[in-house]
Design an enzyme around this catalytic site. Structure first.
Site, PDB file in Angstrom:
ATOM      1  CE  LYS A  19     -14.688   1.326   1.922  1.00  0.00           C
ATOM      2  NZ  LYS A  19     -14.542   2.670   1.021  1.00  0.00           N
ATOM      3  N   PRO A  20     -17.658  -3.775   1.802  1.00  0.00           N
ATOM      4  CG  PRO A  20     -19.313  -4.369   0.453  1.00  0.00           C
ATOM      5  CD  PRO A  20     -18.889  -3.282   1.308  1.00  0.00           C
ATOM      6  CG  ASP A  22      -8.372   1.069   4.024  1.00  0.00           C
ATOM      7  OD1 ASP A  22      -8.163   1.693   4.749  1.00  0.00           O
ATOM      8  OD2 ASP A  22      -9.086   1.281   3.133  1.00  0.00           O
ATOM      9  CG  ASP A  39     -14.378   3.006   5.491  1.00  0.00           C
ATOM     10  OD1 ASP A  39     -15.821   3.044   5.105  1.00  0.00           O
ATOM     11  OD2 ASP A  39     -13.545   3.400   4.860  1.00  0.00           O
ATOM     12  CB  THR A  98     -18.199   3.870   2.900  1.00  0.00           C
ATOM     13  OG1 THR A  98     -16.730   3.830   2.912  1.00  0.00           O
ATOM     14  CG2 THR A  98     -18.735   3.968   1.282  1.00  0.00           C
ATOM     15  CE  LYS A 135      -3.839   2.098   2.750  1.00  0.00           C
ATOM     16  NZ  LYS A 135      -4.702   1.902   3.965  1.00  0.00           N
ATOM     17  CD  GLU A 179      -2.896 -12.370   5.693  1.00  0.00           C
ATOM     18  OE1 GLU A 179      -3.236 -13.620   5.448  1.00  0.00           O
ATOM     19  OE2 GLU A 179      -3.145 -11.897   6.648  1.00  0.00           O
ATOM     20  CG  LEU A 180      -0.932 -11.655  -2.370  1.00  0.00           C
ATOM     21  CD1 LEU A 180      -0.885 -10.186  -2.951  1.00  0.00           C
ATOM     22  CD2 LEU A 180       0.327 -12.199  -3.188  1.00  0.00           C
ATOM     23  CB  CYS A 181      -5.888 -10.661   0.345  1.00  0.00           C
ATOM     24  SG  CYS A 181      -5.470 -10.721   1.871  1.00  0.00           S
ATOM     25  CG  ASN A 213     -12.091  -0.906   3.685  1.00  0.00           C
ATOM     26  OD1 ASN A 213     -11.368  -0.950   2.802  1.00  0.00           O
ATOM     27  ND2 ASN A 213     -12.759   0.264   4.368  1.00  0.00           N
TER      28      ASN A 213
END
Length: 188
Positions: A98-99, A119, A96, A135, A8, A52-54, A101
């Site tokens: 939300k889908p 996030d 925050d 949001t 990030k 972490e990689l997702c 995050n």
């Protein structure tokens, strides 16, 4: 450490936000349903946060853009709830949910995928805050009415997320959401 990570990048103007995010990640990332933090590097213009990689977000899952495997909505929801409860036990309000995050991990050795809270840009080290943030479709009514944000406000957003995961659309989008909801009910 020879591992794949997500990076990030944060602009210099937001370094203080990045510092707060890293501090909260360090405190909370030991839980299997909170994204792992690995390190931070910087140059004059950016701070780079290695996480972490997702493979996807819950937004991808809701929109049908995550076709790797059939996933159980109740399992993903329970995992997201456990990650959020872990943050609340540390006195951290996410603010925050939300889908976008909630991330879906890289499949493990047995193919299992975990839901991960991510996030931390709006997170606050206090379960009771009075700043209206988040949001719009996921903000709890008490936050909009300037009564403050607490752990219940995060769980409200998680409930909206469950509705969206189950039906395929957020609940407060007027006629479009109502039509989608009725369509789902008629096919059961």
């Amino acid at each position: 450490d020879n591992r794949d990570v997500a990076v990030k990048s944060v602009l210099a103007a937001c370094f203080s936000i990045a510092d707060r995010e890293v501090e909260l990640l360090r405190e909370s990332d030991e839980h299997p349903n909170v994204v792992r933090y690995f390190c931070m590097e910087q140059c004059r213009q950016f701070r780079y946060i290695a996480l972490e990689l997702c493979t996807a977000t819950l937004q991808d899952f809701v929109e049908g853009n995550y076709g790797q495997m059939k996933m159980d909505v109740s399992v993903l929801f329970r995992q997201a709830m456990q990650g959020l409860a872990h943050l609340h036990n540390l006195d951290i309000a996410h603010r925050d949910i939300k889908p976008q995050n909630v991330l879906l991990s890289v499949p493990g050795k047995n193919g299992e995928v975990r839901a991960l809270i991510s996030d931390f840009g709006l997170c606050k080290k206090s379960l009771r805050t009075f700043t209206v943030c988040g949001t719009p479709d996921y903000i709890a009514p008490e936050v909009i009415l300037s009564r403050g944000h607490d752990s219940g406000s995060d769980f409200w957003a998680l409930g909206v997320l469950l509705f969206e995961m189950s039906i395929g659309i957020a609940p407060f989008l007027g006629r479009e959401a109502q039509d989608k909801y009725e369509s789902v009910l008629n096919h059961k």
